[in-house]
Scaffold this motif. Sequence first.
Motif, mmCIF file in Angstrom:
data_model
loop_
_atom_site.group_PDB
_atom_site.id
_atom_site.type_symbol
_atom_site.label_atom_id
_atom_site.label_comp_id
_atom_site.label_asym_id
_atom_site.label_seq_id
_atom_site.Cartn_x
_atom_site.Cartn_y
_atom_site.Cartn_z
ATOM 1 N N ARG A 84 13.472 74.433 78.874
ATOM 2 C CA ARG A 84 13.527 75.521 79.835
ATOM 3 C C ARG A 84 13.920 74.905 81.178
ATOM 4 N NH1 ARG A 84 12.307 80.659 79.722
ATOM 5 N NH2 ARG A 84 11.098 80.485 77.818
ATOM 6 N N PRO A 85 15.237 74.869 81.461
ATOM 7 C CA PRO A 85 15.685 74.316 82.737
ATOM 8 C C PRO A 85 15.159 75.143 83.907
ATOM 9 C CG PRO A 85 17.533 74.631 81.225
ATOM 10 C CD PRO A 85 16.342 75.319 80.628
ATOM 11 N N ASP A 86 15.162 74.539 85.085
ATOM 12 C CA ASP A 86 14.779 75.292 86.279
ATOM 13 C C ASP A 86 15.800 76.375 86.581
ATOM 14 O OD1 ASP A 86 12.396 73.855 86.804
ATOM 15 O OD2 ASP A 86 13.577 72.216 87.639
ATOM 16 N N GLY A 87 17.045 76.180 86.157
ATOM 17 C CA GLY A 87 18.079 77.187 86.305
ATOM 18 C C GLY A 87 19.163 77.000 85.265
ATOM 19 N N THR A 88 19.650 78.106 84.729
ATOM 20 C CA THR A 88 20.725 78.083 83.730
ATOM 21 C C THR A 88 21.808 79.028 84.224
ATOM 22 O OG1 THR A 88 19.123 77.685 81.956
ATOM 23 C CG2 THR A 88 21.292 78.523 81.316
ATOM 24 N N LEU A 89 22.949 78.477 84.635
ATOM 25 C CA LEU A 89 24.034 79.280 85.182
ATOM 26 C C LEU A 89 24.936 79.788 84.057
ATOM 27 C CD1 LEU A 89 25.226 80.244 87.925
ATOM 28 C CD2 LEU A 89 26.804 78.304 87.748
ATOM 29 N N ALA A 90 25.032 81.107 83.987
ATOM 30 C CA ALA A 90 25.864 81.761 82.972
ATOM 31 C C ALA A 90 26.166 83.176 83.454
ATOM 32 C CB ALA A 90 25.128 81.806 81.635
ATOM 33 N N ASP A 91 27.032 83.859 82.727
ATOM 34 C CA ASP A 91 27.315 85.261 83.002
ATOM 35 C C ASP A 91 25.995 86.036 83.041
ATOM 36 O OD1 ASP A 91 29.562 87.456 82.959
ATOM 37 O OD2 ASP A 91 27.976 88.143 81.590
ATOM 38 N N ALA A 92 25.941 87.053 83.860
ATOM 39 C CA ALA A 92 24.707 87.820 84.022
ATOM 40 C C ALA A 92 24.179 88.372 82.698
ATOM 41 C CB ALA A 92 24.917 88.946 85.025
ATOM 42 N N ASP A 93 25.047 88.719 81.756
ATOM 43 C CA ASP A 93 24.626 89.284 80.476
ATOM 44 C C ASP A 93 24.622 88.274 79.330
ATOM 45 O OD1 ASP A 93 24.271 91.838 81.554
ATOM 46 O OD2 ASP A 93 26.383 92.355 81.254
ATOM 47 N N ALA A 94 24.753 86.999 79.633
ATOM 48 C CA ALA A 94 24.915 85.980 78.590
ATOM 49 C C ALA A 94 23.774 85.929 77.582
ATOM 50 C CB ALA A 94 25.090 84.602 79.232
ATOM 51 N N PHE A 95 22.563 86.246 78.002
ATOM 52 C CA PHE A 95 21.413 86.058 77.121
ATOM 53 C C PHE A 95 20.793 87.363 76.631
ATOM 54 C CE2 PHE A 95 21.473 82.359 80.070
ATOM 55 C CZ PHE A 95 21.996 81.457 79.152
ATOM 56 N N TRP A 101 14.443 81.798 73.481
ATOM 57 C CA TRP A 101 15.231 80.572 73.353
ATOM 58 C C TRP A 101 16.643 80.953 72.924
ATOM 59 C CZ3 TRP A 101 12.533 76.857 75.522
ATOM 60 C CH2 TRP A 101 11.147 76.976 75.535
ATOM 61 N N ALA A 102 17.595 80.726 73.808
ATOM 62 C CA ALA A 102 18.972 81.179 73.590
ATOM 63 C C ALA A 102 19.896 80.010 73.250
ATOM 64 C CB ALA A 102 19.481 81.875 74.849
ATOM 65 N N VAL A 103 21.000 80.328 72.582
ATOM 66 C CA VAL A 103 22.032 79.323 72.317
ATOM 67 C C VAL A 103 22.757 79.012 73.623
ATOM 68 C CG1 VAL A 103 22.309 79.989 69.895
ATOM 69 C CG2 VAL A 103 23.740 81.057 71.647
ATOM 70 N N THR A 104 23.400 77.869 73.679
ATOM 71 C CA THR A 104 23.999 77.383 74.926
ATOM 72 C C THR A 104 25.491 77.670 75.046
ATOM 73 O OG1 THR A 104 24.416 75.195 73.961
ATOM 74 C CG2 THR A 104 22.303 75.527 75.095
ATOM 75 N N ASP A 105 26.052 78.451 74.149
ATOM 76 C CA ASP A 105 27.503 78.671 74.115
ATOM 77 C C ASP A 105 28.097 79.140 75.439
ATOM 78 O OD1 ASP A 105 27.187 78.034 71.451
ATOM 79 O OD2 ASP A 105 27.452 80.086 70.734
ATOM 80 N N GLU A 106 27.398 79.990 76.168
ATOM 81 C CA GLU A 106 27.942 80.559 77.404
ATOM 82 C C GLU A 106 27.410 79.880 78.670
ATOM 83 O OE1 GLU A 106 28.532 84.822 77.634
ATOM 84 O OE2 GLU A 106 27.758 84.981 75.580
ATOM 85 N N VAL A 107 26.632 78.825 78.516
ATOM 86 C CA VAL A 107 26.056 78.138 79.669
ATOM 87 C C VAL A 107 27.122 77.298 80.366
ATOM 88 C CG1 VAL A 107 24.340 76.439 80.420
ATOM 89 C CG2 VAL A 107 23.757 78.110 78.641
ATOM 90 N N LEU A 108 27.263 77.484 81.676
ATOM 91 C CA LEU A 108 28.204 76.697 82.479
ATOM 92 C C LEU A 108 27.529 75.493 83.110
ATOM 93 C CD1 LEU A 108 30.045 79.613 84.320
ATOM 94 C CD2 LEU A 108 30.670 78.474 82.170
ATOM 95 N N MET A 109 26.244 75.653 83.457
ATOM 96 C CA MET A 109 25.514 74.578 84.128
ATOM 97 C C MET A 109 24.025 74.784 83.928
ATOM 98 S SD MET A 109 25.465 73.651 88.226
ATOM 99 C CE MET A 109 24.437 75.043 88.727
ATOM 100 N N VAL A 110 23.303 73.679 83.822
ATOM 101 C CA VAL A 110 21.848 73.713 83.896
ATOM 102 C C VAL A 110 21.446 72.929 85.135
ATOM 103 C CG1 VAL A 110 21.327 74.068 81.461
ATOM 104 C CG2 VAL A 110 21.669 71.759 82.312
ATOM 105 N N ALA A 111 20.352 73.349 85.763
ATOM 106 C CA ALA A 111 19.859 72.690 86.969
ATOM 107 C C ALA A 111 18.391 72.346 86.786
ATOM 108 C CB ALA A 111 20.041 73.594 88.186
#
Length: 193
Positions: A84-95, A101-111
Amino acid sequence: MTAISDRPLMLPEEFEEFARALARTVEGIRPEFINGKLGIKPVPDGDHGRIVQWLVRICIQARPELYLHDQGLKLQGYRGGNARPDGTLADADAFVGQGDWAVTDEVLMVAEVTSFDSDTNQRDRIDKPRAYAESRIPLYLLIDRDSAEVKVYSAPDGVRYETVQILPFGKTVHLPEPVGISLDTEPLKDWVR
């Protein structure tokens, strides 16, 4: 996160069931399962939370079609796992529709923002970069409060990130594509101990 054991304790599916049960009974902890190790991530302190707020605001202003989610991720690669990253950057509807617990296919960045616990070195600087690169997440942004540096990991090859840029707080950090955002890190100096 404090490691409970060095040997694999459970399968990722068993972890998901354990994490759901734990969330119903215990407040203030965030379980993770990375590289076959069960761990507990501490609840963030106020400065940690303020840094995440700062990052959320910048991302929304620069890329309004994206959102910095608080989303658990199913990691791929060696032993799999869940983080569980502090932040997961993706499209607003990605998850939407994916659950805890979601797949990472649409994740652009984790912080991640480092915590002041005994396991932050292993968790944030060793285990997570490896797990995120194995999952081919394009960028890993580490805001390291211990060293007062921002570290940008990019170009995952499925084993590791091939590029790491390290800049001190106060410099402008350019997050490469697919994110394409610049961060003025001067405010971070006010949120470290």
